[in-house]
Design a protein around this motif. Structure first.
Motif, short mmCIF file in Angstrom:
data_model
loop_
_atom_site.label_atom_id
_atom_site.label_comp_id
_atom_site.label_asym_id
_atom_site.label_seq_id
_atom_site.Cartn_x
_atom_site.Cartn_y
_atom_site.Cartn_z
N ASN A 68 0.82 -1.20 0.00
CA ASN A 68 0.00 0.00 0.00
C ASN A 68 0.86 1.26 0.00
OD1 ASN A 68 -2.72 -0.30 -0.36
ND2 ASN A 68 -3.24 -0.27 1.81
N ARG A 71 1.91 1.74 -3.44
CA ARG A 71 0.83 2.28 -4.28
C ARG A 71 0.71 3.79 -4.08
NH1 ARG A 71 -2.39 -2.61 -2.13
NH2 ARG A 71 -2.15 -4.13 -3.80
N THR A 99 -3.87 -3.35 -7.83
CA THR A 99 -4.82 -3.35 -6.72
C THR A 99 -5.38 -4.75 -6.48
OG1 THR A 99 -6.44 -2.59 -8.32
CG2 THR A 99 -5.46 -0.93 -6.91
N SER A 100 -6.09 -4.91 -5.38
CA SER A 100 -6.42 -6.26 -4.91
C SER A 100 -7.32 -7.03 -5.89
CB SER A 100 -7.09 -6.17 -3.54
OG SER A 100 -8.23 -5.33 -3.59
N ILE B 97 -13.09 -0.79 8.75
CA ILE B 97 -12.65 -1.22 7.42
C ILE B 97 -13.79 -1.92 6.67
CG2 ILE B 97 -11.16 -2.91 6.24
CD1 ILE B 97 -8.89 -1.92 7.91
N GLN B 308 -6.28 3.16 3.75
CA GLN B 308 -5.61 1.91 3.35
C GLN B 308 -6.53 1.07 2.48
OE1 GLN B 308 -2.59 0.81 3.98
NE2 GLN B 308 -1.81 1.74 5.83
N THR B 309 -7.78 0.95 2.90
CA THR B 309 -8.73 0.12 2.14
C THR B 309 -8.93 0.69 0.74
OG1 THR B 309 -9.84 -0.28 4.25
CG2 THR B 309 -10.98 -1.01 2.27
N THR B 311 -6.84 2.44 -0.85
CA THR B 311 -5.60 2.28 -1.60
C THR B 311 -5.47 0.87 -2.18
OG1 THR B 311 -4.54 3.90 -0.17
CG2 THR B 311 -3.10 2.53 -1.51
N TRP B 312 -5.76 -0.16 -1.37
CA TRP B 312 -5.58 -1.50 -1.96
C TRP B 312 -6.66 -1.84 -2.97
CZ3 TRP B 312 -6.44 -2.85 3.67
CH2 TRP B 312 -7.67 -3.48 3.90
N GLN B 313 -7.82 -1.18 -2.84
CA GLN B 313 -8.88 -1.47 -3.81
C GLN B 313 -8.76 -0.63 -5.09
OE1 GLN B 313 -12.90 -1.63 -2.46
NE2 GLN B 313 -12.50 -3.26 -0.99
N PRO B 317 -5.09 6.70 -2.31
CA PRO B 317 -5.56 6.89 -0.94
C PRO B 317 -6.66 7.96 -0.87
CG PRO B 317 -3.52 8.10 -1.26
CD PRO B 317 -3.86 7.47 -2.58
N SER B 405 -0.30 3.50 10.52
CA SER B 405 -0.67 2.79 9.28
C SER B 405 -0.23 1.34 9.27
CB SER B 405 -0.04 3.45 8.03
OG SER B 405 -0.64 4.67 7.81
#
Lengths: 555, 437
Positions: A68, A71, A99-100, B97, B308-309, B311-313, B317, B405
């Motif tokens: 992350n 990213r 991404t995931s 989250i 964070q959520t 960002t990973w999806q 951010p 984080s």
């Protein structure tokens, strides 16, 4: 529902099937034996097609805090590579730090049905699982990072016995939901927090006075004693340092026969010869692997282009931060357990060092004899994104293509490498070993990576093609647990895979000193550190499967 | 984890507290048996925690245009607003989250924009990561390792009241003698709650250096120059005598593991990201030869967990729009506050599941607002739909990311409450929008 996969040419090395034409039957997500008179509900005519189990990537940074950070560090990557949402798929972006959701789709489209995150920082485990729950289709799992954590280093410095170390390792694997254990620059991440900038295999760490070799042997021994299938996953000392081939050879020689998996070994196979004090150590490394049957390795092949290096090895990442391209990077010390460093890299084919790194990786693949002990990885995203696997497979299977590529790279690197003289071409059976059967075996996944009756129906079907990159980019069919998820390289259905873990036994007496340590120093309660399945929603995305360990040996 | 005391009181130990970004997890909370809903902090905690855990459960009725409605009616009304919207903004985002995942799924599906109430503060940090990077550390590293902690423009305790107790002056540390070695420097103002930042008996007294608090970037530019041995003609900079800054440089040079703490939300200059960058680049310079690290303090309303959520999806951010079918990010243009002020969002979904005083910002009169808020939340005029929501860590389980984080903590369920979670409410809206029941 009964499915018949009819008349494909099957490569199933775990069951010694090497290109035999045959049928595979699937029911309720499993491979089943040929039914009597029952008529299949669905028949796929696979004549002329190649059938393999779903591929397994045993080392790919797909989740967790450091990814992350990478990213956030690289919005330009995510702006330039976007994935549209569809009726089936969520949107996403990026390639090296994909991404995931996109990660799950891309792997599945390539015929991969499992990928393993190799560097889960224990305090970050909960976040790692929350993130992996958003990676669709494929199976997942993680290796917990141990070996720079203060609790462990204190135990080692206090010469705690083998049983105590085993109990700690087993406890930590249970607490974090891990399938394996990885050590990154053993002792070195801790040393960097004390301003250590270099740590050799037999050099004592600041404060604790233990050596990387002691850390390695202690952890490798603990895992062996616990009967954890996957041996210690080792990111060794001196990553990226010219001359580190000596350290790596020394590491291999000093295992005392204990099983160890040396990861992204390409980054640890550098000599310091020649005008530029940088040379290939691949031949010597391959020779050592060939000789030492307790050693396995994955390569961590680099490919030319933009990526980002993401590693727990703050010592190495900080040392290489001046090479950041673009010029921005992050390093972080993490909570008495670990660290992480993110340094963007642009590998260039006209650059001597990069070109030789590329050649060193390929030499390693080609000079290690036993495909059961060498694994196909790019250490995603460190060497290149995992989407370059089809290209990499072509480089391994097609010598003339390889030599064409070699002709385009830096001239001096070409001369410094032995690659052009290597005649070997990987066969389909060998590719099936290194990307399916061998990773499943070394991870202890008994029902994956093969196609015998009872195996999970993770199955990939390819059309044979002279251009192996084409062939491996877009399989005709990909089945996950018996469900058709991709067709001609496009997702047709989205399912949710399993998270693989092992839960080795431990003596709960270890929790007493841990509780005290967490109370006094860690600053969070042990109770809240432990990741429990019940902490997560029951939405079908957090399915854990615990694999058996071998019998625990007496300490 | 739970102990029964008498018949009517249940006690919960090691309760994680989601009411600031530090997420202390040592609280002892008691539940009164009479209605099974009343909570009281028996041990540890702070004012923010008390306000959160002990908030009365009242006024928990959905409303449409100020009038009482059923949950289903409110959900249908919310779905209708969103169906008519071309560019809805999802903000506030005070949620766990799991709630953030639900909002992101809806926003991705219908082409919304996602932001967080604290994004103004967050992006002062993210801009630095996007532009030049940094070196940071986490709570347990400061606690055990730091011998010099510099508070840059924050007192720590006004963000997280127990920061000193948990991080600076714990009872024990692994690598630092707390009495003899650990030293605190405040740049700006002293602690707003002096008792909360008091060193232990025998500990070093903190140093206070006051400066013109609108010039944090310049202060660190000056420190950086002095650190590199540059001679300055001025006798003072940003209101501080150069000799005082030189003394600070001596401390920095003598430190084994120094930490600079900042709270981006408290930086007073307009371009706060430049101040954070000045701090971050100074820390990088120091690390050429010795160890130093930064620590961004903030993260209330689970800002880091939500970021964070996202960002990973999505790869970004927050400040991320899904209207084009894929994530589009702009750290300035897609600020939720700006979109509302400029009328570039045509509906607002504001979520606040942790506290009643995180109110939706000003917006044009014709921008409808769907408020997913805790009971007793003051429904501001113009909130077209109000749906009362349960609080993660009080009414249901969930996950929260601490200000550094890294550490995600499990939030516990302490009582039965009929209220739905953010994930359930947003899921219900999505179901209606998809034409389901």
């Amino acid at each position: 529902m009964l499915i018949r996969l009819k008349g494909g040419r099957v490569y199933d090395p775990a069951n010694k099937i090497n290109g035999k034409i045959g049928d595979i039957y699937v029911r309720n997500g499993r491979v089943v034996s040929r039914p009597g008179t029952e008529k299949p509900d669905q028949v796929y005519d696979l004549s002329g097609k190649i059938v393999m189990a779903g591929a397994i990537d045993l080392h790919s940074h797909i989740a967790g805090g450091k990814l992350n950070i990478a990213r956030i560090l690289l919005p330009e990557e995510h702006r330039d590579m976007v994935e549209d949402r569809t009726r089936l798929k969520r949107s996403g972006s990026g390639e090296p730090t994909m991404t995931s959701f996109t990660t799950g789709y891309r792997y599945a489209e390539m015929g991969y049905t499992a990928a393993f995150e190799p560097a889960m920082v224990p305090v970050n485990a909960r976040q790692c699982h929350l993130e992996m729950a958003d990676i669709p289709i494929i199976d997942k799992g993680c290796y917990a990072m141990i070996g720079n954590d203060d609790f462990f280093l204190r135990m080692l410095a206090a010469k705690k016995d083998k049983k105590a170390i085993r109990d700690y390792v087993a406890w930590m694997m249970n607490a974090t939901g891990a399938l394996g254990v990885k050590v990154v620059n053993p002792g070195g991440i801790s040393a960097f927090k004390f301003n250590g900038r270099k740590l050799d295999l037999d050099e004592k760490t600041p404060h604790y006075g233990v050596t990387p070799r002691e850390v390695l042997l202690s952890l490798a021994g603990a895992l062996e004693g616990l009967g954890v299938p996957h041996p210690l996953h080792v990111h060794g000392c001196n990553l990226g340092v010219p001359g580190n081939v000596e350290t790596t050879l020394d590491t291999i020689a000093g295992t005392g026969g204990l099983p160890m998996h040396l990861t992204h070994i390409q980054f640890h196979s550098y000599g310091a010869e020649g005008d530029r004090k940088f040379s290939s150590g691949a031949a010597r490394i391959a020779e050592a692997i060939n000789k030492n049957k307790n050693i396995t390795a994955d390569v961590g092949q680099i490919m030319f282009g933009q990526t980002v290096t993401a590693s727990g090895d703050t010592m190495a990442q900080h040392a290489h931060s001046h090479l950041a391209n673009p010029k921005k990077w992050v390093c972080m010390d993490i909570d008495c357990q670990a660290g992480c460093g993110l340094v963007p890299f642009r590998y260039r084919d006209k650059d001597f060092v990069n070109a030789l790194q590329w050649a060193i990786g390929l030499e390693t693949f080609l000079l290690v004899d036993d495909p059961w002990r060498i694994f196909l990885t790019t250490d995603h995203p460190n060497g290149a994104p995992f989407t370059s696997y089809p290209h990499l497979i072509r480089l391994l299977m097609d010598r003339s293509f390889r030599n064409d590529m070699l002709a385009t790279v830096n001239k001096h690197a070409r001369v410094a490498s032995n690659l052009g003289a290597i005649k070997r071409e990987y066969s389909l059976n060998e590719i099936a070993i290194m990307t399916r059967a061998a990773p499943a075996r070394i991870l202890g996944l008994k029902d994956r990576g093969h196609l015998a009756v009872g195996a999970a129906a993770d199955i990939t079907v390819y059309s044979e093609h002279a251009n192996k990159e084409k062939m491996f980019s877009k399989p005709d069919y990909v089945f996950k647990d018996g469900q058709l998820v991709a067709r001609n390289g496009r997702i047709v259905d989205v399912v949710w895979g399993t998270t693989h873990v092992v839960r080795p036994e431990y003596d709960s007496a270890i929790e007493r000193p841990l509780k005290t340590f967490f109370n006094d120093y860690q600053g969070i309660a042990l109770d809240n550190f432990v990741v429990r399945e019940g902490d997560f929603p029951e939405d079908g995305r957090y399915r854990f499967k615990a694999h058996p360990t071998k019998k625990r040996r007496a300490a | 984890m739970t102990t029964k005391i008498a018949n009517t009181v249940r006690q919960f130990k090691n309760v994680p507290c989601p009411f600031c970004g530090l997420c202390c997890d040592d609280l002892v909370v008691e539940r009164n048996g009479k209605d099974g809903k009343k909570l009281k902090i028996a041990k540890n905690g702070c004012d923010l925690a008390r306000r959160g855990f002990e908030a009365p459960v009242a006024g928990a009725v959905p409303k449409i245009a100020g009038k009482k409605a059923s949950f289903d009616e409110a959900v249908a009304a919310a779905a209708a607003i969103l169906k008519n919207s071309d560019r809805p903004l999802f903000s506030g985002m005070g949620t766990d989250i799991e709630g953030a995942k639900a909002v992101l799924q809806l926003a991705d599906g219908i082409g919304g924009v996602v932001d967080h109430a604290a994004s103004h503060a967050l992006f002062r940090n993210f801009r630095v990561m996007q532009n030049s990077g940094w070196m940071t550390t986490t709570v347990a590293e400061i606690r055990n390792r730091a011998d010099l902690v510099i508070f840059a423009g924050t007192d720590g305790v006004s963000v997280s009241p127990r920061f000193f107790e948990k991080c600076i002056w714990p009872k024990k540390a692994l690598f630092t003698n707390l009495q003899k070695e650990r030293e605190v420097v405040f740049l700006g103002r002293g602690p707003s709650i002096p008792s909360a930042a008091k060193p232990p008996r025998g500990g070093k007294k903190p140093t206070l250096i006051s400066y013109d608090t609108k010039c944090l970037a310049e202060l660190f530019g000056t420190l950086r120059a002095l650190y590199h041995g540059r001679r300055l003609d001025a006798k003072q900079a940003v209101g501080v005598a150069i000799s005082d800054l030189e003394k600070l440089i001596e401390k920095i040079k003598a430190a084994r593991y120094g930490v600079i703490v900042w709270a981006s939300g408290q930086i007073e200059e307009t371009f706060g990201d430049l101040a954070v960058q000045a701090i971050a680049e100074f820390i990088k310079d120091i690390n050429e030869t010795k160890r130093f690290a930064g620590f961004p303090l903030g993260g209330g309303d689970n800002a880091l967990g939500v970021a964070q959520t996202c960002t990973w999806q999505s790869g970004f951010p927050l400040r991320t729009a899904f209207g084009e079918g894929h994530p589009v990010h702009d750290p300035y243009l897609l600020s939720g506050r700006r979109l509302l002020v400029e009328g570039e969002a045509d509906a607002l979904v504001w979520t606040s599941a942790f506290r009643g005083d995180l109110l939706p910002p000003k917006r044009p009169k014709d921008t409808p607002c769907i408020l997913i808020g805790v009971p007793g939340m003051k429904v501001s005029p113009g909130a077209d739909v109000y749906i009362p929501v349960a609080t993660p860590g009080v009414d249901h389980t969930g996950s929260f990311v601490r200000t550094d984080s890294v550490v995600a903590l499990p939030l516990r369920k302490l009582r039965d409450n009929d209220l739905p979670s953010v994930a359930e409410i947003v899921g219900a809206i999505e179901t209606v929008m998809r034409g389901g029941a």
